[in-house]
Design a protein around this motif. Structure first.
Motif, PDB file in Angstrom:
ATOM      1  N   ASN A 135      -0.773   1.802   6.677  1.00 42.44           N
ATOM      2  CA  ASN A 135      -0.233   3.041   6.074  1.00 42.44           C
ATOM      3  C   ASN A 135      -1.296   3.915   5.417  1.00 42.44           C
ATOM      4  O   ASN A 135      -1.045   4.534   4.378  1.00 42.44           O
ATOM      5  CB  ASN A 135       0.836   2.695   5.031  1.00 42.44           C
ATOM      6  N   LEU A 136      -2.464   4.012   6.013  1.00 38.72           N
ATOM      7  CA  LEU A 136      -3.529   4.786   5.370  1.00 38.72           C
ATOM      8  C   LEU A 136      -3.166   6.261   5.233  1.00 38.72           C
ATOM      9  O   LEU A 136      -3.488   6.889   4.214  1.00 38.72           O
ATOM     10  CB  LEU A 136      -4.837   4.625   6.139  1.00 38.72           C
ATOM     11  N   GLU A 137      -2.494   6.816   6.243  1.00 37.79           N
ATOM     12  CA  GLU A 137      -2.108   8.235   6.120  1.00 37.79           C
ATOM     13  C   GLU A 137      -1.181   8.445   4.928  1.00 37.79           C
ATOM     14  O   GLU A 137      -1.352   9.401   4.155  1.00 37.79           O
ATOM     15  CB  GLU A 137      -1.401   8.724   7.393  1.00 37.79           C
ATOM     16  N   LYS A 138      -0.203   7.546   4.754  1.00 34.96           N
ATOM     17  CA  LYS A 138       0.733   7.675   3.636  1.00 34.96           C
ATOM     18  C   LYS A 138       0.025   7.513   2.299  1.00 34.96           C
ATOM     19  O   LYS A 138       0.343   8.208   1.325  1.00 34.96           O
ATOM     20  CB  LYS A 138       1.853   6.636   3.768  1.00 34.96           C
ATOM     21  N   ILE A 139      -0.911   6.596   2.240  1.00 35.66           N
ATOM     22  CA  ILE A 139      -1.657   6.381   0.994  1.00 35.66           C
ATOM     23  C   ILE A 139      -2.445   7.627   0.622  1.00 35.66           C
ATOM     24  O   ILE A 139      -2.434   8.075  -0.538  1.00 35.66           O
ATOM     25  CB  ILE A 139      -2.580   5.158   1.127  1.00 35.66           C
ATOM     26  N   TYR A 140      -3.109   8.219   1.597  1.00 37.07           N
ATOM     27  CA  TYR A 140      -3.915   9.409   1.299  1.00 37.07           C
ATOM     28  C   TYR A 140      -3.041  10.622   1.020  1.00 37.07           C
ATOM     29  O   TYR A 140      -3.429  11.495   0.229  1.00 37.07           O
ATOM     30  CB  TYR A 140      -4.918   9.666   2.422  1.00 37.07           C
ATOM     31  N   ARG A 141      -1.867  10.698   1.623  1.00 35.15           N
ATOM     32  CA  ARG A 141      -0.941  11.782   1.279  1.00 35.15           C
ATOM     33  C   ARG A 141      -0.454  11.638  -0.152  1.00 35.15           C
ATOM     34  O   ARG A 141      -0.344  12.638  -0.887  1.00 35.15           O
ATOM     35  CB  ARG A 141       0.250  11.800   2.255  1.00 35.15           C
ATOM     36  N   LEU A 142      -0.144  10.400  -0.565  1.00 39.26           N
ATOM     37  CA  LEU A 142       0.268  10.157  -1.947  1.00 39.26           C
ATOM     38  C   LEU A 142      -0.847  10.549  -2.909  1.00 39.26           C
ATOM     39  O   LEU A 142      -0.604  11.200  -3.940  1.00 39.26           O
ATOM     40  CB  LEU A 142       0.628   8.679  -2.137  1.00 39.26           C
TER      41      LEU A 142
END
Length: 376
Positions: A135-142
């Motif tokens: 979930n790297l994209e979600k982490i960086y969006r957060l």
């Protein structure tokens, strides 16, 4: 005894150490460290300045947190991680905020992490548990939404990729470990990878007791005698001896270590995946994973029994990890992480290292399946 993990070194590492000891005559931080950093940069495909080698993975995390957080700040981190993640945060004067994990991947629960954000939150530290960058994209969006820094605890993840890009080749601040049993070892050691020039400068000075611009002199075989210090530093630099080991290990990663680890983990999965009493963590489909450890979950309450049974039959096992919020130093009675605590009672790590043979994996798997009453 089939060992849980071990260092795998050969004559190349011995010869490299001998050269440093007998020919170079300088054991501290110098040219070997410079070359190791350059070779890591080339391997990851990043600028040379992006790589800073230090004395351990914990030191890497500590310096990374210190570079972005101050006394009283908060850092979101999964409780289900080795103590080094929490110690690195608290050593910087910041507060680790324990977060839950997803039951399938055993990585940070992003929704729960978001619920724990306050006006003191400065960073999030996702842990790539069992070499699994999820979930790297979600982490960086957060992180972008709340203006947080991202410090990736990639101690398990050297050599792994996400969407065809190597972990460390992108992102904010990435921390690797090169201790004795990781995907590559330098004996002891770690590295911080970041394209942020301010962070680069801070961690380069901090690893050398805060002495400003001492790195360049060390790499040229000199020392700073009339120097300035403006920030807290530590004796966290890597030695030439450790760098010499790491340079030889790096040569073997893609040709020996990674293929062997992947092959052995694949056999485990094939032999254990149909056993209804076992759950194998779900790995990120977008990732190329070089497994550092091989954890499974025992779902029928017999984890401790199986651990003892395997030990009695010559197989070492481990428990990665005891949740940090259950430790006295980080205990918070208000924090109840149900999934994390459930997983802790189920988790069991099986032997995995490049010196294992395929027949070892078959033997371990047969013992587990037999004990659990499963036959194919």
């Amino acid at each position: 005894m089939i060992r849980l993990s071990k260092s795998v070194v050969g004559t190349e590492e011995v010869e490299a150490i001998t050269k440093v000891l007998l020919q170079d005559g300088y054991l501290g931080m110098g040219k070997e460290v410079d070359l190791f950093e350059e070779e890591i940069a080339n391997y990851l495909g990043v600028k040379r300045s992006s790589v800073v080698c230090v004395s351990s993975g914990t030191a890497a995390l500590h310096l990374a947190v210190q570079a972005v957080a101050r006394q009283g700040d908060e850092v979101l981190v999964p409780s289900f991680t080795f103590i080094s993640s929490f110690q690195a945060i608290s050593a910087s004067g910041a507060t680790p905020v324990a977060c839950n994990i997803y039951k399938d991947s055993l990585t940070i629960d992003i929704e729960h992490a978001e619920s724990r954000i306050t006006n003191r939150t400065k960073a999030i530290m996702p842990v790539h548990y069992a070499s699994n960058p999820v979930n790297l994209e979600k982490i960086y969006r957060l992180a972008a939404k709340y203006k947080l820094r991202v410090i990736e605890d990639a101690a398990h993840c050297f050599g792994c990729s996400y969407q065809s890009s190597k972990i460390g080749s992108f992102g904010d601040i990435i921390c690797f470990s090169f201790d004795g049993i990781k995907n590559i070892t330098s004996g002891e050691g770690g590295a911080i990878i970041t394209s942020d020039e301010k962070i680069q400068s801070l961690v380069k000075d901090a690893r050398l007791l805060g002495i400003m611009s001492d790195t360049e002199k060390r790499f040229s075989g000199k020392r700073s005698w009339d120097f300035e210090v403006v920030d807290q530093g530590y004796r966290y630099h890597m030695s030439n001896i450790f760098a010499a080991i790491g340079r030889e290990q790096l040569k073997k990663l893609d040709t020996v270590f990674a293929p062997t680890r992947i092959k052995l983990a694949t056999i485990y999965k094939e032999l254990l995946c149909k056993n209804s009493s076992i759950a194998i963590p779900v790995t990120e489909k977008k990732a190329y994973i070089v497994p550092h450890i091989f954890p499974i979950r025992i779902l029928n309450g017999k984890r401790d029994e199986i651990k003892q049974y395997l030990e009695a039959n010559g197989v070492q096992t481990g428990i990665h990890y005891k949740p940090n919020h259950l430790l006295s130093l980080y205990s918070d009675k208000k924090t109840k992480l149900d999934v994390t605590e459930e997983i802790y009672k189920e988790i069991l790590t099986l032997p995995l290292h490049p010196d294992l043979k395929e027949e070892d994996i078959y033997y371990v798997s047969e013992l587990i399946n037999r004990y659990l009453g499963y036959t194919d």
